[in-house]
Design a protein around this motif. Structure first.
Motif, mmCIF file in Angstrom:
data_model
loop_
_atom_site.group_PDB
_atom_site.id
_atom_site.type_symbol
_atom_site.label_atom_id
_atom_site.label_comp_id
_atom_site.label_asym_id
_atom_site.label_seq_id
_atom_site.Cartn_x
_atom_site.Cartn_y
_atom_site.Cartn_z
ATOM 1 N N ASP A 62 -21.058 -5.400 96.928
ATOM 2 C CA ASP A 62 -22.143 -5.957 97.742
ATOM 3 C C ASP A 62 -21.930 -7.445 97.939
ATOM 4 O O ASP A 62 -21.141 -8.071 97.224
ATOM 5 C CB ASP A 62 -23.484 -5.732 97.019
ATOM 6 N N ASP A 63 -22.661 -7.969 98.917
ATOM 7 C CA ASP A 63 -22.729 -9.404 99.186
ATOM 8 C C ASP A 63 -21.367 -10.000 99.546
ATOM 9 O O ASP A 63 -20.952 -11.020 98.993
ATOM 10 C CB ASP A 63 -23.319 -10.137 97.964
ATOM 11 N N ASP A 95 -20.571 -10.464 102.887
ATOM 12 C CA ASP A 95 -20.621 -10.975 104.258
ATOM 13 C C ASP A 95 -21.536 -12.179 104.417
ATOM 14 O O ASP A 95 -22.288 -12.544 103.529
ATOM 15 C CB ASP A 95 -21.092 -9.862 105.194
ATOM 16 N N THR A 98 -28.673 -11.211 103.548
ATOM 17 C CA THR A 98 -28.129 -11.699 104.816
ATOM 18 C C THR A 98 -28.861 -11.025 105.973
ATOM 19 O O THR A 98 -29.341 -11.660 106.889
ATOM 20 C CB THR A 98 -26.619 -11.386 104.919
ATOM 21 N N ARG A 99 -28.905 -9.718 105.931
ATOM 22 C CA ARG A 99 -29.613 -8.961 106.984
ATOM 23 C C ARG A 99 -30.438 -7.832 106.383
ATOM 24 O O ARG A 99 -31.586 -8.006 106.065
ATOM 25 C CB ARG A 99 -28.607 -8.402 107.999
ATOM 26 N N ASN A 137 -30.029 -6.080 103.529
ATOM 27 C CA ASN A 137 -29.874 -5.839 102.090
ATOM 28 C C ASN A 137 -29.240 -4.473 101.786
ATOM 29 O O ASN A 137 -29.834 -3.622 101.119
ATOM 30 C CB ASN A 137 -31.194 -6.003 101.333
ATOM 31 N N GLY A 138 -28.018 -4.312 102.260
ATOM 32 C CA GLY A 138 -27.297 -3.057 102.040
ATOM 33 C C GLY A 138 -26.126 -3.247 101.084
ATOM 34 O O GLY A 138 -25.465 -4.283 101.078
ATOM 35 N N SER A 190 -38.189 -4.356 93.384
ATOM 36 C CA SER A 190 -38.536 -5.605 92.702
ATOM 37 C C SER A 190 -37.380 -6.587 92.834
ATOM 38 O O SER A 190 -36.425 -6.324 93.556
ATOM 39 C CB SER A 190 -38.836 -5.318 91.231
ATOM 40 N N VAL A 215 -34.372 -8.318 90.835
ATOM 41 C CA VAL A 215 -33.612 -8.119 89.597
ATOM 42 C C VAL A 215 -32.734 -9.351 89.352
ATOM 43 O O VAL A 215 -31.936 -9.738 90.216
ATOM 44 C CB VAL A 215 -32.727 -6.849 89.702
ATOM 45 N N GLN A 236 -24.384 -12.706 92.350
ATOM 46 C CA GLN A 236 -25.609 -11.965 92.709
ATOM 47 C C GLN A 236 -25.284 -10.566 93.239
ATOM 48 O O GLN A 236 -26.052 -9.626 93.070
ATOM 49 C CB GLN A 236 -26.407 -12.755 93.775
HETATM 50 P P1 ATP Z 1 -25.634 -6.818 105.159
HETATM 51 O O1 ATP Z 1 -26.790 -5.958 105.487
HETATM 52 O O2 ATP Z 1 -25.069 -7.484 106.341
HETATM 53 O O3 ATP Z 1 -24.624 -6.088 104.311
HETATM 54 P P2 ATP Z 1 -27.244 -7.920 103.229
HETATM 55 O O4 ATP Z 1 -28.515 -8.118 103.923
HETATM 56 O O5 ATP Z 1 -26.945 -6.696 102.451
HETATM 57 O O6 ATP Z 1 -26.117 -8.038 104.257
HETATM 58 P P3 ATP Z 1 -26.218 -9.453 101.112
HETATM 59 O O7 ATP Z 1 -25.327 -10.519 101.599
HETATM 60 O O8 ATP Z 1 -25.602 -8.227 100.559
HETATM 61 O O9 ATP Z 1 -27.195 -9.156 102.264
HETATM 62 O O10 ATP Z 1 -27.206 -10.089 100.048
HETATM 63 C C1 ATP Z 1 -28.111 -9.377 99.263
HETATM 64 C C2 ATP Z 1 -27.970 -9.885 97.833
HETATM 65 O O11 ATP Z 1 -29.131 -9.582 97.106
HETATM 66 C C3 ATP Z 1 -26.836 -9.228 97.083
HETATM 67 O O12 ATP Z 1 -26.254 -10.191 96.272
HETATM 68 C C4 ATP Z 1 -27.501 -8.176 96.222
HETATM 69 O O13 ATP Z 1 -26.794 -7.886 95.052
HETATM 70 C C5 ATP Z 1 -28.789 -8.857 95.931
HETATM 71 N N1 ATP Z 1 -29.901 -7.941 95.691
HETATM 72 C C6 ATP Z 1 -30.159 -6.780 96.285
HETATM 73 N N2 ATP Z 1 -31.298 -6.247 95.828
HETATM 74 C C7 ATP Z 1 -31.764 -7.104 94.903
HETATM 75 C C8 ATP Z 1 -32.896 -7.116 94.061
HETATM 76 N N3 ATP Z 1 -33.796 -6.165 94.113
HETATM 77 N N4 ATP Z 1 -33.053 -8.161 93.233
HETATM 78 C C9 ATP Z 1 -32.156 -9.159 93.214
HETATM 79 N N5 ATP Z 1 -31.075 -9.216 93.974
HETATM 80 C C10 ATP Z 1 -30.862 -8.201 94.823
#
Ligand code: ATP
Length: 441
Positions: free
Chosen positions: A12-13, A15, A57-58, A60-61, A119, A121, A144
């Motif tokens: 994850d994360d 992009d 970023t967008r 949260n996937g 929540s 985390v 993260q």
């Molecule tokens: P895209 O949709 O383009 O893949 P994104 O919106 O998924 O982007 P990320 O860049 O992946 O955004 O950022 C989300 C960040 O938040 C990641 O580091 C992920 O591990 C973290 N994250 C996701 N869910 C939680 C949560 N519940 N608590 C804390 N951190 C989180």
């Protein structure tokens, strides 16, 4: 002969808003793994986590893969190289990657994914979890991304859907996507209810394609592999895309709102639902948004229904005493405003009587009586009959005991669309013979 190892891979994360996309990196990694002849044991997972995380970023996937290989060390080394090479760390990405070698995921892993769904985390919790459970981790930046990476491999689907995501050729990155609107509208009509949220008929808007510079061409969401493949085949465009991949996903399940919020202790940025009574009726404020209060066990919380949801008009018909369930994300209190529940749906469970006080009607003539002056009672102008007090009259309510959802263009990835109400897809087995990955190059 070498024995095989099962590896769960989560990341994850990777992009930034300037380009790339974690799902596209997953596509590239799968492309590589196919060359290495690994055996895939499930569809790739695309898990959406808490949509109220401020640093997303967008959408949260995060992504997870489950494979079997005879060369685990080589595969892991090379995946780390992919993460290093393609992550947008200079633009603020904080990639996290985990490997877990075991046939099955232990049951308790799902708790981590569930917590990340509604929540916040702490990333240290992710590190501790990995250390305690024998996960190998790799991260860049602040790490993260480990939260999403761990959450994705351990995600336990209560319900699930699929998304076929097609990717553009690099030569087209940043260019406008030219997709024939009519073809998407028709695709939705033909494949309904097996696909969802492809076209918003209210706004006359295509919902399958992003607008940014990322590599995604379009994505078709649906109930099973055949439906998303059929849907994608009906989308017409001049642009030749590079390929596609189909993900198993929690999109469209509404599962982030299955969590009951504790009114005494509502945590900023969390997601969930609350059942309570309207204690302050909706006021439409600047920008056309509706604000009202819901009270439970004597504690009130402010709620907001925003204009783009298309729900303001109907929300404005709520009155004090109505019993409602609201599904919402929690906006943190700031210097300028209190904590607010940003409403993602509301369901009316009970309607209060809407009583207005009016002059009494004459029981003989059925005509409304006239006031004789302040404090002097009421009189029928026709027959002269009198009455001393005003009476309460019940006004028919213009809102029903039902669920109210935003218009499709205001849906989040996780929003459960109307057509999916009551629908639960229990485990659909992985069928490796289906064309879930396709490279057209
Ligand atoms: P895209 O949709 O383009 O893949 P994104 O919106 O998924 O982007 P990320 O860049 O992946 O955004 O950022 C989300 C960040 O938040 C990641 O580091 C992920 O591990 C973290 N994250 C996701 N869910 C939680 C949560 N519940 N608590 C804390 N951190 C989180």
């Amino acid at each position: 002969m070498k024995s095989s190892t099962v590896i769960h891979i989560g990341f994850d994360d990777t992009d930034s808003r300037k380009g790339m996309c974690t799902t596209f990196l997953a596509y590239k990694i799968v492309e590589y793994l196919k060359k290495e002849q690994v055996r895939f044991l499930d569809y790739p997972y695309l898990i959406r986590f808490n949509p109220n995380i401020p640093w997303k970023t967008r959408g949260n996937g995060a992504v997870a893969l489950k494979i079997e290989t005879k060369e685990p060390q080589k595969i892991k080394r090379n995946i780390i190289e992919f993460i290093k090479k393609y992550s947008a760390t200079e633009d603020g990405a904080n990639p996290g990657l985990v490997f877990y070698e075991n046939k099955e995921i232990p049951d308790h892993f799902s708790k981590f994914g569930k917590a990340a769904l509604y929540s916040v985390v702490n990333r240290n919790k992710a590190r501790e979890f990995a250390a305690r459970n024998g996960l190998e981790t790799f991260h860049l930046g602040n790490g993260q991304g480990l939260v999403g990476a761990i959450g994705a491999i351990g995600y336990n689907f209560r319900d699930h859907t699929f998304e076929l995501i097609s990717y553009r050729d690099e030569s087209n990155f940043g260019k406008r996507r030219k997709i024939l609107k009519d073809s998407v509208m028709r695709m939705q009509q033909i494949t309904y209810p097996k696909t969802f949220n492809s076209f918003d008929v209210i706004k006359n808007r295509v919902l399958i394609a992003p607008h940014g510079p990322d590599p995604v061409f379009f994505g078709v969401r649906g109930e099973d592999i055949n439906s998303v493949m059929q849907g994608a085949s009906l989308v017409k465009s001049q642009e030749k895309y590079r390929g596609y991949m189909i993900f198993r996903s929690n999109q469209g399940t509404g599962d982030h709102l299955e969590n009951e919020l504790d009114i005494q202790n509502i945590k900023p940025f969390s997601s969930g639902y609350l059942i309570g009574q309207i204690s302050e009726k909706p006021k439409i404020e600047q920008g056309g948004h509706a604000f009202f209060s819901v009270t439970k066990n004597g504690t009130a919380v402010k709620c907001a229904v925003y204009r783009p949801t298309g729900l303001v008009k109907v929300a404005a018909k709520l009155i004090e005493g109505d019993l409602v369930k609201v599904g919402a994300g929690v906006r943190k209190a700031s210097k300028n405003h209190d904590q607010v529940l940003n409403v993602e749906f509301f369901e009316v469970h009970g309607l209060a009587k809407d009583i207005v006080m009016t002059n009494p009607s004459c029981t003989r003539c059925k005509k409304r009586m006239k006031s004789k002056g302040k404090g002097q009672g009421y009189k029928c102008t026709k027959c002269g009959k009198t009455a001393s007090k005003r009476v309460g009259e019940e006004i028919p309510r213009q809102i029903g005991k039902q669920l109210y959802l935003p218009i499709p263009s205001a849906h989040r990835h996780l929003t459960r669309p109307a057509q999916r109400m009551g629908k639960i897809n229990t485990r659909i087995e992985f069928d490796g013979s289906k064309k879930w990955f396709c490279n057209l190059n």
